[in-house]
Every structure is written in structure tokens, then in C-alpha cells.
Design an enzyme around this catalytic site. Structure first.
Site, short mmCIF file in Angstrom:
data_model
loop_
_atom_site.label_atom_id
_atom_site.label_comp_id
_atom_site.label_asym_id
_atom_site.label_seq_id
_atom_site.Cartn_x
_atom_site.Cartn_y
_atom_site.Cartn_z
N LYS A 138 5.16 -2.53 -10.33
CA LYS A 138 4.93 -3.81 -10.13
C LYS A 138 4.35 -4.27 -11.35
CE LYS A 138 0.82 -5.51 -8.12
NZ LYS A 138 -0.37 -5.67 -8.96
N HIS A 168 2.03 0.43 -4.85
CA HIS A 168 1.23 1.48 -4.73
C HIS A 168 0.50 1.58 -3.39
CE1 HIS A 168 -2.41 -0.63 -6.15
NE2 HIS A 168 -2.90 0.63 -5.76
N LYS A 172 -1.15 4.37 0.07
CA LYS A 172 -2.64 4.70 0.65
C LYS A 172 -2.33 5.13 1.85
CE LYS A 172 -4.82 1.31 -1.98
NZ LYS A 172 -6.03 1.79 -2.72
N GLU A 206 -12.95 -7.66 -3.35
CA GLU A 206 -13.21 -6.55 -4.62
C GLU A 206 -14.56 -7.29 -5.33
OE1 GLU A 206 -9.10 -4.52 -6.13
OE2 GLU A 206 -9.32 -6.73 -6.75
N ASP A 225 -0.82 -11.22 -7.74
CA ASP A 225 -1.26 -9.85 -8.11
C ASP A 225 -1.53 -9.07 -6.72
OD1 ASP A 225 -2.40 -7.77 -9.75
OD2 ASP A 225 -4.70 -8.24 -9.19
N HIS A 230 0.91 -6.64 -1.91
CA HIS A 230 0.07 -5.43 -1.15
C HIS A 230 -0.05 -6.28 0.29
CE1 HIS A 230 -0.14 -3.76 -4.93
NE2 HIS A 230 -1.44 -4.03 -5.26
C1 BG6 Z 1 -3.32 -3.90 -8.12
C2 BG6 Z 1 -3.94 -4.92 -8.84
O1 BG6 Z 1 -2.13 -3.60 -7.91
O2 BG6 Z 1 -4.08 -3.36 -7.23
C3 BG6 Z 1 -5.66 -4.93 -9.07
O3 BG6 Z 1 -3.35 -5.24 -9.88
C4 BG6 Z 1 -6.32 -4.44 -7.69
O4 BG6 Z 1 -5.92 -6.19 -9.53
C5 BG6 Z 1 -5.63 -3.27 -7.15
O5 BG6 Z 1 -7.49 -4.35 -7.97
C6 BG6 Z 1 -6.37 -2.86 -5.93
O6 BG6 Z 1 -5.51 -1.60 -5.40
P1 BG6 Z 1 -6.50 -0.47 -5.23
O7 BG6 Z 1 -5.73 0.77 -5.27
O8 BG6 Z 1 -7.30 -0.05 -6.47
O9 BG6 Z 1 -7.27 -0.76 -4.16
#
Ligand code: BG6
Length: 458
Positions: A138, A168, A172, A206, A225, A230
Site C-alpha cells: 500500500k 496489512h 490482523k 489513534e 491512508d 483498512h
Molecule cells: C497504516 C497507516 O497503513 O496503518 C498509518 O499508514 C496507521 O497511518 C496504521 O497508523 C495503522 O495500522 P496499525 O497496524 O498500526 O494499527
């Protein structure tokens, strides 16, 4: 090794940040689990040799976990290194030599997307693309047109079945488990529809800012993003119909159907925010209008979900780091409905820990017949040898299981939904760090009972 299993892993960007933070620790974990047996060829232009790459790998696993002696030795034994420019055909001849008799390599492009085209072209010219699969990171495009361009480049050299587009988030465990949870537990099915459910909310909060990624974030924003990739995947998992079979194509067909039923985002259904101080971050333009927060309403015009709003909210610098999904029920029409002061709900927390809760009204005052919303909650105990998301997606990619990877039609549908809105000139409202974004976002869900704000550490 079956024929779906790659017989070598080539990873471009071996000296980069992603390799350091995620790929080496995942490779060590795969070796520890007995899931890494093939040569791993790192490629980069750094003027390094294999010993330097091994030292980098050691440093990476030390900083992101710990060195597991046996697994790390196994990884080092499999590691090779090719140093060279991606524009230079000599680099790819060297990769071809390192591949030796490997006939089904997996090429992992852990590099900026602007380099995809040149690498793919060189892979084809050098013969490295023959029998190969390609794994791409990504962001997959910046908008619908660039995603299509990228697909054109990749599909010019590889079959769709050989293209693994990483998100990714799908690696999870709790995200991956949603589909299992929904379809093995029959209790959900009778009410998992527009007849019983009133609304869904997904919050990905976050509590940190852009962590030194100012330039990237300013060019990207929250919707690109984390929302169109996601969080759309999370929605698809919750909203999809049961697939006819469990193979990767049947699963991915159902996910695409969910996106196809979502109309393009309308400006009146989106609120963008930017935390105060964002424009002082290194790499951010002083007049930036990029969002660090987004809240929106999506509709899924499927027989199951038409009329049930899906509210999505994500942002940086919010009060907690937590991702939760809240499904609110409609109220029952009976003689007690005036006493039902809040809807029932199911709450799924997928990060930082895993929880499942049922929200229900219980009587607190039997004289006045008043109730209060209470939760019956279960928290999963931490799993000691939990796979990291990257370990899961890399293992699946090398072993040839495409279920957790975005297909061409899926990524293009996801961009179709957000693209017109992102190209329009919409306002961005300021918010104070450590708050739940601009107050304008509250109006979006006013009629649906307001946002549920996840509480940290509960
Ligand atoms: C990423 C984003 O793809 O995913 C980030 O670029 C984000 O900004 C992150 O913080 C969140 O994923 P994870 O695995 O850290 O919860």
C-alpha cells in the site's frame, strides 16, 4: 512444497524503513514457525554487501522484538543480497543468477509506488517475471486513475492470480477472525440485517500524530491512508453475504459486492478535520488542507443493508488508540418502547485488545421503571505467540493463499467510492489534539444516537 508455494522470495527495498520495521521481524517469525524454507533475496541500492544486510536484519529484530537464535540463523542462511539500481538491467541479471533454479519466485515490491513500473518492466526483460508472483505494498494508487494505471502495469506482466496487493490490516488476527466469527456462529444471522439493525459505527482512533511522516501524510490524508483500504475491509467483513465456498475467490467476490453496493461519498455525508499544529509538522505545507480526521456516513444498497447507515470515523491525535465497531439494534415496538431509552448494541473491539460486548438496558429503579444501559463484556486473553499482521500476510503470499489480498476489482471499487469526493473542494475543520475531532462530526450521527467514543484500557 506444493506448486502454489513460491520457491524464492525477492524483496525490493531491503535496506528501507519497512524492511527494518516489519519485514525482517516477520521473516524471523516465519522461520521460527517453520514457515520459511526458501532463499530470501534482498535487493536495494545502498552499496552494501550481504554481511551488512545481515547486520541490518539483526538490528531490526533486536529493536522490534528479540533475536531468536535458531530462527535468526535460519533466516541468515537463506538471506542473499543484490545491490544495484532498479533502472539498471545488470541488477536484474544478478537477481536472475541468485534465483538459480527457482521457477516460482515471489517478488515483493516494498518500494515507493513510483518505482513499480520500472521494476516490473525489468523483471519481465530479465526473465525474472516468468512463473513469478508479485506482492505490492500500500498505497495502491492515489486515486481511481492511478490505481487503474498501476493495475495496467502489473497486469501487463502478471496474471491477476499472481498479484498480491497487501493491506496489512487484513493480516490482523481479529480482522481476519471477523468472517469466521460471523459465519460459524449462527446466533448472529437472524438479526444481522436491516430488519433488526439500526446503524453501524466504526471508529479507528489513534492518540498519536503523524510521527515524522508529515510529507507522506500531507500528500495522503486520513481517507486515503486508512479509510478506503483498512476500514473498507472491516466494513466488507461485517457486511458481506456468506460466500458460497471458502476459497479465496468466493470470499473476495462477496467483498467486492459490498463495495459495489456503496454509492460514491457525498460531501454532505463527510466531515474532515485537521488537528491544530499539523501544519507545523516537518514536511507539511503551511496552507495544507489535508485531513487528519474524517467522519462519514456510508450506505450499502444491498438487500441486507439498505437503509442502515454505516458511520466511519478515523483520526490522528484523538484521545485514545483504539478500533471498535458498534452495531446498534432497532427498538422493539411494544408497550415498553417508551422505557427503552437507548438501543441495544453489540460492540467489537479489535485493537489494542479484543473485546466483545452486548449493551442492554437493565432496570435501575423499580419504582420509577427506569433503566440504564449496561454491557456484558468479554475480553480475550492475550495470545502469547500471536502472528503479527505482516507475518500473516507474508506467509500467505509466499504460500499462495490470496484470500487476504485486495483484488483488482476491489481496489478500483474502493477508489470509485471516495474519488469524486476527494477531488472536490471540501472544508476541513480544526480540532484540538486529544479531542474527538471537530464538533461538526457530531451532527452526522445525531439522529443515530451520537458517536460511541471508545474508552481506553477497558
Ligand atoms: C497504516 C497507516 O497503513 O496503518 C498509518 O499508514 C496507521 O497511518 C496504521 O497508523 C495503522 O495500522 P496499525 O497496524 O498500526 O494499527
Amino acid at each position: 512444497m506444493n506448486t502454489d508455494h513460491s520457491d524464492a522470495l525477492v524483496f525490493f527495498g531491503a535496506t528501507g524503513d519497512l524492511a527494518y520495521k516489519k519485514i525482517f521481524p516477520s521473516l524471523q517469525a516465519m522461520a521460527k514457525r517453520g514457515r520459511l524454507h526458501v532463499p530470501v533475496i534482498g535487493v536495494a541500492k545502498a552499496g552494501w554487501n550481504l554481511e551488512q544486510l545481515r547486520a541490518r536484519a539483526r538490528d531490526s529484530v533486536e529493536k522490534h522484538g528479540a533475536v531468536d537464535r535458531a530462527a535468526f540463523d535460519k533466516l541468515c542462511g537463506l538471506l542473499r543480497y543484490v545491490d544495484g539500481d532498479y533502472h539498471d538491467s545488470a541488477t536484474f541479471e544478478a537477481i536472475r543468477r541468485e534465483l538459480g533454479s527457482a521457477a516460482r519466485p515471489a517478488h515483493y515490491l516494498a518500494i515507493p509506488p513510483v518505482l513499480f513500473g520500472v521494476v516490473v518492466e525489468q523483471l519481465v526483460k530479465s526473465g525474472c517475471a516468468r512463473g513469478a508472483r508479485v506482492i505490492v505494498e500500500k498505497p495502491f494508487g492515489h486515486d481511481l486513475a492511478s490505481a487503474r494505471d498501476l493495475n495496467r502495469i502489473l497486469l501487463g506482466a502478471f496474471d491477476e492470480k499472481a498479484i498480491f496487493r497487501i493491506d496489512h490490516y487484513l493480516g490482523k488476527r481479529p480482522v481476519n477472525n471477523m468472517v469466521f466469527f460471523r459465519f460459524v456462529n449462527s446466533f448472529l444471522e437472524p438479526f444481522w440485517n436491516r430488519g433488526a439493525m439500526e446503524s453501524f459505527q466504526i471508529t479507528m482512533a489513534e492518540d498519536f500524530g503523524v510521527q515524522g511522516r508529515g510529507a507522506f501524510y500531507d500528500a495522503t490524508g486520513t481517507i486515503r491512508d486508512v479509510v478506503q483500504n483498512h476500514l473498507f475491509q472491516v466494513i466488507a467483513n461485517f457486511a458481506m453475504e456468506p460466500p458460497a465456498r471458502r476459497d479465496s475467490e468466493s470470499m473476495r467476490d462477496e467483498k467486492v459486492k459490498v463495495l459495489k453496493a456503496i454509492p460514491p461519498l457525498e460531501a454532505e455525508n463527510v466531515i474532515r478535520g485537521q488537528f491544530r499544529g499539523f501544519i507545523s509538522e516537518t514536511g507539511v505545507a503551511p496552507a495544507s488542507k489535508t485531513e487528519t480526521f474524517a467522519a462519514m456516513r456510508l450506505d450499502i444498497n444491498s438487500p441486507r443493508w439498505q437503509g442502515v447507515p454505516f458511520y466511519v470515523r478515523a483520526g490522528k491525535n484523538l484521545p485514545v488508540t483504539c478500533t471498535e465497531i458498534l452495531a446498534r439494534f432497532r427498538r422493539a415496538p411494544n408497550a415498553y418502547s417508551d422505557l427503552a431509552t437507548a438501543p441495544n448494541h453489540l460492540r467489537f473491539r479489535i485493537s489494542p485488545n479484543v473485546q466483545f460486548a452486548m449493551g442492554m438496558l437493565v432496570m435501575v429503579d423499580d419504582e420509577k421503571m427506569t433503566g440504564a444501559l449496561k454491557e456484558l463484556e468479554g475480553t480475550r486473553a492475550p495470545i502469547s505467540d500471536e502472528k503479527d499482521a505482516y507475518e500473516r500476510v507474508l506467509t500467505d503470499a509466499v504460500e499462495g493463499d490470496a484470500t487476504l489480498f485486495a483484488r483488482q476489482d476491489y481496489v478500483e471499487e474502493a477508489w470509485r467510492i471516495v474519488d469524486p469526493y476527494l477531488k472536490s473542494d471540501s472544508p476541513v475543520y480544526g480540532y484540538e489534539p486529544k479531542t474527538w475531532g471537530p464538533s461538526e462530526a457530531d451532527q452526522l450521527v445525531g439522529a443515530a444516537g451520537g458517536w460511541h467514543n471508545p474508552v481506553s484500557g477497558r
